[in-house]
Scaffold this motif. Structure first.
Motif, PDB file in Angstrom:
ATOM      1  N   ARG A 149       1.061  -1.042  -0.189  1.00  9.17           N
ATOM      2  CA  ARG A 149       0.221  -0.167   0.350  1.00  9.17           C
ATOM      3  C   ARG A 149       0.701   1.215  -0.050  1.00  9.17           C
ATOM      4  N   LYS A 150       1.587   1.146   0.441  1.00  9.33           N
ATOM      5  CA  LYS A 150       2.658   2.465   0.886  1.00  9.33           C
ATOM      6  C   LYS A 150       3.354   2.379  -0.152  1.00  9.33           C
ATOM      7  N   ALA A 151       3.467   1.350  -1.007  1.00 13.46           N
ATOM      8  CA  ALA A 151       4.152   1.304  -2.352  1.00 13.46           C
ATOM      9  C   ALA A 151       3.408   1.943  -3.672  1.00 13.46           C
ATOM     10  N   PHE A 152       2.783   1.959  -3.481  1.00 11.18           N
ATOM     11  CA  PHE A 152       1.170   1.928  -4.196  1.00 11.18           C
ATOM     12  C   PHE A 152       0.907   3.405  -4.007  1.00 11.18           C
ATOM     13  N   ASP A 153       1.016   3.855  -3.066  1.00 13.34           N
ATOM     14  CA  ASP A 153       0.782   5.611  -3.011  1.00 13.34           C
ATOM     15  C   ASP A 153       1.669   6.249  -3.588  1.00 13.34           C
ATOM     16  N   GLU A 154       3.006   6.139  -3.194  1.00 14.64           N
ATOM     17  CA  GLU A 154       4.435   6.454  -3.548  1.00 14.64           C
ATOM     18  C   GLU A 154       4.390   6.499  -4.625  1.00 14.64           C
ATOM     19  N   ALA A 155       3.904   5.514  -5.774  1.00 14.02           N
ATOM     20  CA  ALA A 155       3.858   5.068  -6.905  1.00 14.02           C
ATOM     21  C   ALA A 155       2.629   6.036  -7.958  1.00 14.02           C
ATOM     22  N   MET A 156       2.009   6.852  -7.343  1.00 14.58           N
ATOM     23  CA  MET A 156       0.966   7.725  -7.309  1.00 14.58           C
ATOM     24  C   MET A 156       1.022   8.940  -7.554  1.00 14.58           C
ATOM     25  N   ALA A 157       1.780   9.409  -6.380  1.00 17.38           N
ATOM     26  CA  ALA A 157       1.805  10.483  -6.324  1.00 17.38           C
ATOM     27  C   ALA A 157       3.091  10.545  -7.185  1.00 17.38           C
ATOM     28  N   GLU A 164     -24.877  -7.116 -17.535  1.00 15.41           N
ATOM     29  CA  GLU A 164     -26.199  -7.992 -16.911  1.00 15.41           C
ATOM     30  C   GLU A 164     -28.458  -7.621 -18.489  1.00 15.41           C
ATOM     31  N   PRO A 165     -28.662  -8.408 -18.842  1.00 16.98           N
ATOM     32  CA  PRO A 165     -29.506  -7.989 -18.648  1.00 16.98           C
ATOM     33  C   PRO A 165     -30.679  -7.083 -18.147  1.00 16.98           C
ATOM     34  N   ASN A 166     -31.339  -6.005 -19.180  1.00 12.36           N
ATOM     35  CA  ASN A 166     -32.285  -4.529 -18.204  1.00 12.36           C
ATOM     36  C   ASN A 166     -31.268  -4.365 -17.617  1.00 12.36           C
ATOM     37  N   GLN A 167     -30.222  -4.672 -17.144  1.00 14.34           N
ATOM     38  CA  GLN A 167     -29.418  -3.864 -15.908  1.00 14.34           C
ATOM     39  C   GLN A 167     -28.306  -2.684 -16.833  1.00 14.34           C
ATOM     40  N   PRO A 168     -28.004  -1.806 -15.769  1.00 14.33           N
ATOM     41  CA  PRO A 168     -26.913  -0.820 -16.293  1.00 14.33           C
ATOM     42  C   PRO A 168     -25.300  -1.109 -16.725  1.00 14.33           C
ATOM     43  N   ILE A 169     -25.270  -0.913 -17.481  1.00 13.84           N
ATOM     44  CA  ILE A 169     -23.596  -1.800 -17.861  1.00 13.84           C
ATOM     45  C   ILE A 169     -22.899  -1.115 -16.538  1.00 13.84           C
ATOM     46  N   THR A 170     -21.746  -1.573 -15.841  1.00 14.21           N
ATOM     47  CA  THR A 170     -21.108  -1.402 -15.112  1.00 14.21           C
ATOM     48  C   THR A 170     -19.699  -1.856 -15.298  1.00 14.21           C
ATOM     49  N   VAL A 171     -18.994  -0.720 -14.875  1.00  7.87           N
ATOM     50  CA  VAL A 171     -17.236  -0.841 -15.655  1.00  7.87           C
ATOM     51  C   VAL A 171     -16.499  -0.381 -14.759  1.00  7.87           C
ATOM     52  N   THR A 172     -15.890  -1.406 -14.099  1.00 10.09           N
ATOM     53  CA  THR A 172     -14.656  -0.383 -12.432  1.00 10.09           C
ATOM     54  C   THR A 172     -13.153  -0.952 -13.692  1.00 10.09           C
ATOM     55  N   CYS A 173     -12.851   0.468 -13.561  1.00 11.22           N
ATOM     56  CA  CYS A 173     -11.139   0.471 -13.690  1.00 11.22           C
ATOM     57  C   CYS A 173     -10.216  -0.170 -12.244  1.00 11.22           C
ATOM     58  N   ILE A 174      -9.231  -0.336 -11.998  1.00  9.69           N
ATOM     59  CA  ILE A 174      -8.584  -1.114 -11.553  1.00  9.69           C
ATOM     60  C   ILE A 174      -6.986  -0.513 -11.636  1.00  9.69           C
ATOM     61  N   ILE A 175      -6.270   0.082 -10.732  1.00 19.21           N
ATOM     62  CA  ILE A 175      -4.959   0.030 -10.788  1.00 19.21           C
ATOM     63  C   ILE A 175      -4.737  -0.091  -9.720  1.00 19.21           C
ATOM     64  N   SER A 176      -3.535  -0.851 -10.236  1.00 23.21           N
ATOM     65  CA  SER A 176      -2.689  -2.059  -9.291  1.00 23.21           C
ATOM     66  C   SER A 176      -1.494  -1.812  -9.263  1.00 23.21           C
ATOM     67  N   HIS A 177      -0.519  -1.881  -8.327  1.00 23.93           N
ATOM     68  CA  HIS A 177       1.258  -1.692  -8.839  1.00 23.93           C
ATOM     69  C   HIS A 177       1.376  -3.434  -8.652  1.00 23.93           C
ATOM     70  N   ARG A 178       3.029  -3.733  -9.204  1.00 24.46           N
ATOM     71  CA  ARG A 178       3.459  -4.989  -9.094  1.00 24.46           C
ATOM     72  C   ARG A 178       3.525  -5.329  -7.602  1.00 24.46           C
ATOM     73  N   LEU A 179       3.324  -4.886  -6.397  1.00 24.36           N
ATOM     74  CA  LEU A 179       3.960  -5.376  -5.906  1.00 24.36           C
ATOM     75  C   LEU A 179       2.579  -6.409  -4.746  1.00 24.36           C
ATOM     76  N   GLY A 180       0.932  -6.120  -5.899  1.00 26.71           N
ATOM     77  CA  GLY A 180       0.285  -6.316  -5.288  1.00 26.71           C
ATOM     78  C   GLY A 180      -0.926  -5.154  -4.692  1.00 26.71           C
ATOM     79  N   HIS A 181      -0.287  -4.283  -4.223  1.00 30.89           N
ATOM     80  CA  HIS A 181      -1.726  -3.413  -4.086  1.00 30.89           C
ATOM     81  C   HIS A 181      -2.897  -2.619  -5.443  1.00 30.89           C
TER      82      HIS A 181
END
Length: 263
Positions: free
Chosen positions: A57-65, A121-138
């Protein structure tokens, strides 16, 4: 002599090397070597997992910054300009491929990657989730939903594809805090920015269905959101409106169940 001894002792204290921090993995290795119990080993393994997650998590925060500090300016290079019975629609936007070509190298440099999870899903709004991942796993996620884009002469697959692409672009921008500038060489801003666009007819159908399930009068709904009709809901408010209606529906269901149980 006393002063000299005091000085010598003080110097010895200063020169004493700092004790190295023992990681959970080193503690686990020592425990295995000493024949520790299964319970002790399990606790140390759990500790190691939490330690690794915290480091990731720390590595992810540092990378995002670092990414945000070096993020290039995203340029709106695509243009939409057409006229319907509702008036003229004229705005510029940045497509997903253009965004990724600009930010992809910066993300990779700091160990970050992007992927998406989609639900249609039929008759449901389309849902899209964007996932940002770091190489250490977070990783962290950002989700948006919208109805199928049946504007123009799109077939059913094209309607889904158009909405998915739209949501991928906006979830990515939201996840990274991106802002785009119009490619007008310093000219005036767009006459009709994309953020001011209203929902599609497909999205309006989703909202009408939820209004009915929520046992809400359409006039009351429009007054609540300060609009003249359902189709006037701003695109930027679609997810908020849907969530609000679903919460009302859930509250009605819980109330009905409670009355049924008490009866």
């Amino acid at each position: 002599m006393g002063a000299l001894a005091e000085t010598t002792t003080h110097t010895a204290i200063i020169e004493q090397p700092a004790r190295a921090v023992v990681t959970p993995m080193e503690m686990l290795d020592r425990a295995v070597s000493s024949g520790a119990s299964v319970e002790t080993l399990t606790q140390l393994m759990n500790l190691q997992e939490r330690w690794e997650a915290n480091q990731a998590r720390k590595a992810f925060d540092e990378a995002m910054a670092a990414v945000k500090a070096n993020m290039p300016k995203i340029v709106k290079s695509r243009k939409v300009d057409f006229t319907t019975s509702k008036g003229r629609t004229n705005y510029q936007y940045e497509d997903l491929a253009s965004i990724m070509s600009q930010i992809g190298p910066v993300l990779s440099e700091h160990g970050l990657s992007v992927r998406y999870r989609t639900s249609a899903e039929p008759n449901q709004p389309i849902t899209v989730t964007c996932i940002i991942s770091h190489r250490l796993g977070h990783s962290e996620e950002n989700t948006l939903m919208a109805g199928r884009d049946d504007s123009g002469n799109k077939n059913s697959i094209q309607a889904i594809g158009s909405t998915v692409t739209y949501l991928q672009r906006y979830t990515l921008k939201a996840a990274l805090g991106l802002a785009a500038a119009a490619d007008d060489d310093g000219g005036k801003a767009d006459e009709t920015p994309e953020d001011a666009a209203t929902i599609t007819e497909a999205q309006a159908s989703v909202i009408r269905e939820l209004i009915e399930k929520a046992k809400l009068d359409t006039e009351v709904f429009c007054k609540r959101w300060q609009i003249d009709e359902v189709t006037a809901v701003p695109m930027s408010k679609f997810n908020e409106v849907v969530q609000s209606l679903r919460m009302r529906i859930k509250a009605l269901q819980e109330k009905a169940n409670e009355e049924k149980n008490n009866g």
